[in-house]
Scaffold this motif. Structure first.
Motif, short mmCIF file in Angstrom:
data_model
loop_
_atom_site.label_atom_id
_atom_site.label_comp_id
_atom_site.label_asym_id
_atom_site.label_seq_id
_atom_site.Cartn_x
_atom_site.Cartn_y
_atom_site.Cartn_z
N ILE A 98 0.84 -1.21 0.00
CA ILE A 98 0.00 0.00 0.00
C ILE A 98 0.87 1.25 0.00
O ILE A 98 0.57 2.24 -0.69
CB ILE A 98 -0.97 -0.04 1.20
CG1 ILE A 98 -2.01 -1.14 0.97
CG2 ILE A 98 -1.64 1.31 1.42
CD1 ILE A 98 -2.81 -1.50 2.20
N THR A 99 1.97 1.20 0.73
CA THR A 99 2.89 2.34 0.75
C THR A 99 3.50 2.56 -0.63
O THR A 99 3.57 3.69 -1.12
CB THR A 99 3.99 2.12 1.80
OG1 THR A 99 3.38 1.87 3.06
CG2 THR A 99 4.90 3.33 1.90
N TYR A 100 3.94 1.48 -1.29
CA TYR A 100 4.46 1.60 -2.65
C TYR A 100 3.41 2.19 -3.58
O TYR A 100 3.72 3.04 -4.42
CB TYR A 100 4.90 0.24 -3.22
CG TYR A 100 6.15 -0.33 -2.63
CD1 TYR A 100 7.36 0.37 -2.64
CD2 TYR A 100 6.15 -1.60 -2.06
CE1 TYR A 100 8.50 -0.16 -2.10
CE2 TYR A 100 7.30 -2.15 -1.52
CZ TYR A 100 8.47 -1.43 -1.55
OH TYR A 100 9.60 -1.97 -1.01
N TYR A 101 2.19 1.72 -3.44
CA TYR A 101 1.12 2.16 -4.31
C TYR A 101 0.92 3.68 -4.23
O TYR A 101 0.83 4.36 -5.25
CB TYR A 101 -0.17 1.42 -3.96
CG TYR A 101 -1.34 1.77 -4.84
CD1 TYR A 101 -1.41 1.29 -6.14
CD2 TYR A 101 -2.38 2.57 -4.36
CE1 TYR A 101 -2.49 1.60 -6.95
CE2 TYR A 101 -3.46 2.88 -5.17
CZ TYR A 101 -3.51 2.39 -6.46
OH TYR A 101 -4.57 2.71 -7.26
N PHE A 102 0.87 4.19 -3.00
CA PHE A 102 0.64 5.63 -2.84
C PHE A 102 1.89 6.45 -3.18
O PHE A 102 1.77 7.51 -3.79
CB PHE A 102 0.14 5.94 -1.43
CG PHE A 102 -1.29 5.57 -1.25
CD1 PHE A 102 -2.30 6.25 -1.92
CD2 PHE A 102 -1.65 4.51 -0.43
CE1 PHE A 102 -3.63 5.90 -1.78
CE2 PHE A 102 -2.98 4.15 -0.28
CZ PHE A 102 -3.97 4.83 -0.96
N LEU A 103 3.06 5.98 -2.80
CA LEU A 103 4.28 6.73 -3.14
C LEU A 103 4.54 6.72 -4.64
O LEU A 103 5.02 7.71 -5.20
CB LEU A 103 5.48 6.16 -2.39
CG LEU A 103 5.52 6.40 -0.88
CD1 LEU A 103 6.77 5.77 -0.27
CD2 LEU A 103 5.44 7.88 -0.55
N ASN A 104 4.22 5.62 -5.30
CA ASN A 104 4.39 5.54 -6.75
C ASN A 104 3.47 6.53 -7.46
O ASN A 104 3.82 7.08 -8.50
CB ASN A 104 4.12 4.11 -7.23
CG ASN A 104 4.44 3.90 -8.69
OD1 ASN A 104 5.57 4.09 -9.11
ND2 ASN A 104 3.43 3.52 -9.45
N ALA A 105 2.29 6.76 -6.89
CA ALA A 105 1.31 7.67 -7.51
C ALA A 105 1.64 9.14 -7.25
O ALA A 105 1.18 10.01 -7.98
CB ALA A 105 -0.09 7.35 -7.00
#
Length: 138
Positions: free
Chosen positions: A61-68
């Motif tokens: 979830i952290t990757y998902y938001f940081l990637n966005a």
């Protein structure tokens, strides 16, 4: 930007360790209540695996938001910006499997390096816990 990334990384690590600690603590309290000792090891294993999955999803979830977001880096390669792709990447990093088909660029490299370290420590902690449970119950 550096301070924000540092704080995000530390919070994710803190939550991952707390998930693991609380799961092992709850298992240590619950397992002696089971009437059949061989079931204790089974329940311990299931609990530990669920803790690892929760920690991996926390990183995903952290990757998902940081990637966005702009400025934190991106995940590239065989990657289509979905949460499931982030979970796949997180599973390979946490377990240090590292297929290499998804690659972090920019500041996301730091989080992926920290996730590998956290995964190694949490897996070792789980192995130690399981060894102790097996010693008590087998």
């Amino acid at each position: 930007m550096f301070l924000a990334l540092f704080l995000i990384n530390m919070l994710v690590i803190l939550f991952a360790v707390l998930i693991h600690h609380e799961t092992l603590y709850a298992l240590a309290k619950f397992l002696p209540r089971l009437p059949v000792s061989r079931h204790r090891v089974l329940f311990a294993l299931i609990g530990v695996l669920l803790a690892h999955v929760a920690e991996i999803w926390l990183f995903a979830i952290t990757y998902y938001f940081l990637n966005a977001m702009d400025g934190f880096g991106v995940l590239s390669g065989n990657f289509s910006n979905t949460l499931l792709d982030c979970a796949y990447f997180s599973f390979t990093v946490y377990t240090s499997l590292g297929f290499g088909d998804v690659v972090p660029l920019g500041d996301l490299r730091f989080l992926s390096g920290l996730e590998s370290l956290v995964g190694l420590v949490m897996i070792a902690w789980s192995a130690s816990f399981m060894y102790m449970e097996m010693q008590k119950n087998w």
